[in-house]
Design an enzyme around this catalytic site. Structure first.
Site, short mmCIF file in Angstrom:
data_model
loop_
_atom_site.label_atom_id
_atom_site.label_comp_id
_atom_site.label_asym_id
_atom_site.label_seq_id
_atom_site.Cartn_x
_atom_site.Cartn_y
_atom_site.Cartn_z
N LYS A 185 -6.01 -14.86 1.68
CA LYS A 185 -5.90 -16.27 2.09
C LYS A 185 -4.45 -16.70 1.96
O LYS A 185 -3.69 -16.10 1.18
CB LYS A 185 -6.84 -17.13 1.26
CG LYS A 185 -6.63 -17.05 -0.27
CD LYS A 185 -5.45 -17.85 -0.73
CE LYS A 185 -4.99 -17.50 -2.12
NZ LYS A 185 -3.66 -18.05 -2.42
N TYR B 107 4.41 -0.39 8.77
CA TYR B 107 3.03 -0.86 8.83
C TYR B 107 2.30 -0.25 10.02
O TYR B 107 1.15 0.17 9.92
CB TYR B 107 2.99 -2.39 8.92
CG TYR B 107 3.66 -3.13 7.79
CD1 TYR B 107 3.70 -2.61 6.50
CD2 TYR B 107 4.26 -4.37 8.01
CE1 TYR B 107 4.31 -3.29 5.47
CE2 TYR B 107 4.89 -5.06 6.98
CZ TYR B 107 4.90 -4.52 5.72
OH TYR B 107 5.52 -5.19 4.70
#
Length: 334
Positions: free
Chosen positions: A95, A56
């Site tokens: 979310k 990442y």
């Protein structure tokens, strides 16, 4: 052209980012990162993404990536959004925005001083039927009471959404939509507070550090309105996202408020039907991605900002405590 990289090879990336990017010419999906280089390369090949990274951080360090989509497990939303902000990237974060309110506060603080767009992916907010819902509620208001139900069928008991340490639980999944929607419709006079909650824990022996398969909570707004929602996981059954609003001058109902393209909005006043409308239009994710790109281009604020997400996370934590459960723990970047 805004060059977006997606963290991980999550299934949600396809409907929430890759497919919508075809309808938003200001955006291109430029990169994907995964902890397994082979997985990243396979995902990139399958979806026609130019770059694949085996970590990442490597993607965050790429100056040719302008923005990050973060669909990682819930426990990794906060840590990797913070790292993306530190790398100077705009962020569209799935979310729930963080594992808990303290973590959300750190993200909101970092976002506020960054000059970047940091947006929670409450995609339903950006659909025209949701705007129409708000207009009708305002016309029939003030709001007296709001009720909301969400239910998702998750057959696999080993699904990460049942995992407390990974930020799992029905409230963290569908419940954050419910709280956000109650705030959207009822908070004109101020944000609500939790007045009571009841939960069904996945593992009662682990209390209070247990994920919830179902949680119901009551809310009270400063102006006198009340709210109630129930969010559940089921091993079978179907999806549900229903909304009822009692206004001083009428009643409003919306089937499937989370995915308004397939929603049905009705409203009555004094016994007469004043609205009977279906959603249609493009997918909610298209409207959301278009709004994200526009905010980056113009610097205009977005309704699902980091500051707004922080309020939702505070209510989530309060609901867990009221139900005798612990808020989800903060995790380091995995």
């Amino acid at each position: 052209m805004i060059r977006i990289g997606t963290l991980g090879s999550s299934r949600i990336s396809q409907p929430a980012l890759i497919e919508p990017s075809g309808s938003v010419p200001e955006v291109t999906v430029a990169a994907v990162a995964a902890r397994d280089p082979a997985r990243a390369e396979a995902f990139a090949l399958r979806h026609g993404i130019p770059k694949a990274y085996g970590s990442y951080q490597e993607m965050l360090d790429d100056p040719d990536v302008d923005a990050i989509y973060n669909p990682l497990p819930n426990s990794q939303h906060g840590p990797w959004t913070l790292r993306a902000i530190a790398a100077g990237k705009h962020v569209l974060c799935e979310k729930p925005f963080a594992s808990n309110a303290d973590e959300a506060a750190r993200v909101a603080q970092a976002a506020a001083g960054s000059g970047l767009v940091v947006m929670e992916a409450m995609h339903y907010r950006y659909h025209p039927l949701t705007r129409r819902l708000c207009e009708i509620v305002a016309e029939l208001g003030p709001v007296r009471h709001i009720q909301c139900w969400t239910s998702f069928a998750i057959a696999n008991p080993g699904d990460i959404r049942y995992d407390y340490d990974l930020g799992g639980g029905a409230l963290m999944d569908g419940g954050c939509y419910a709280i956000d929607c109650l705030r959207l419709l009822g908070a004109s006079g101020g944000e609500p507070s939790v007045t009571g909650a009841l939960a069904d824990p996945v593992d009662p022996k682990a209390l209070p550090a247990a994920a919830d398969r179902s949680l119901a909570a009551q809310l009270a707004f400063p102006g006198g309105a009340t709210g109630w929602f129930e969010s559940s996981f089921t091993r079978d059954g179907g999806f549900r996202a229903d909304l009822h609003v009692i206004c001083e001058n009428g009643l409003v109902h919306l089937d499937d408020f989370i995915f308004p393209p397939r929603g049905h909005l009705t409203a009555t006043s004094q016994g007469a039907v004043v609205a009977d409308e279906h959603g249609g239009g493009e997918a909610t994710y298209v409207y959301q991605l278009r709004a994200f790109a526009a905010a980056i281009a113009s610097g205009d604020p977005v309704p699902t900002s980091a500051a707004s997400a922080l309020v939702t996370m505070r209510l989530i934590d309060d609901a867990y405590r009221a139900a005798g459960l612990a808020p989800r723990p903060t995790a380091g970047p995995g």
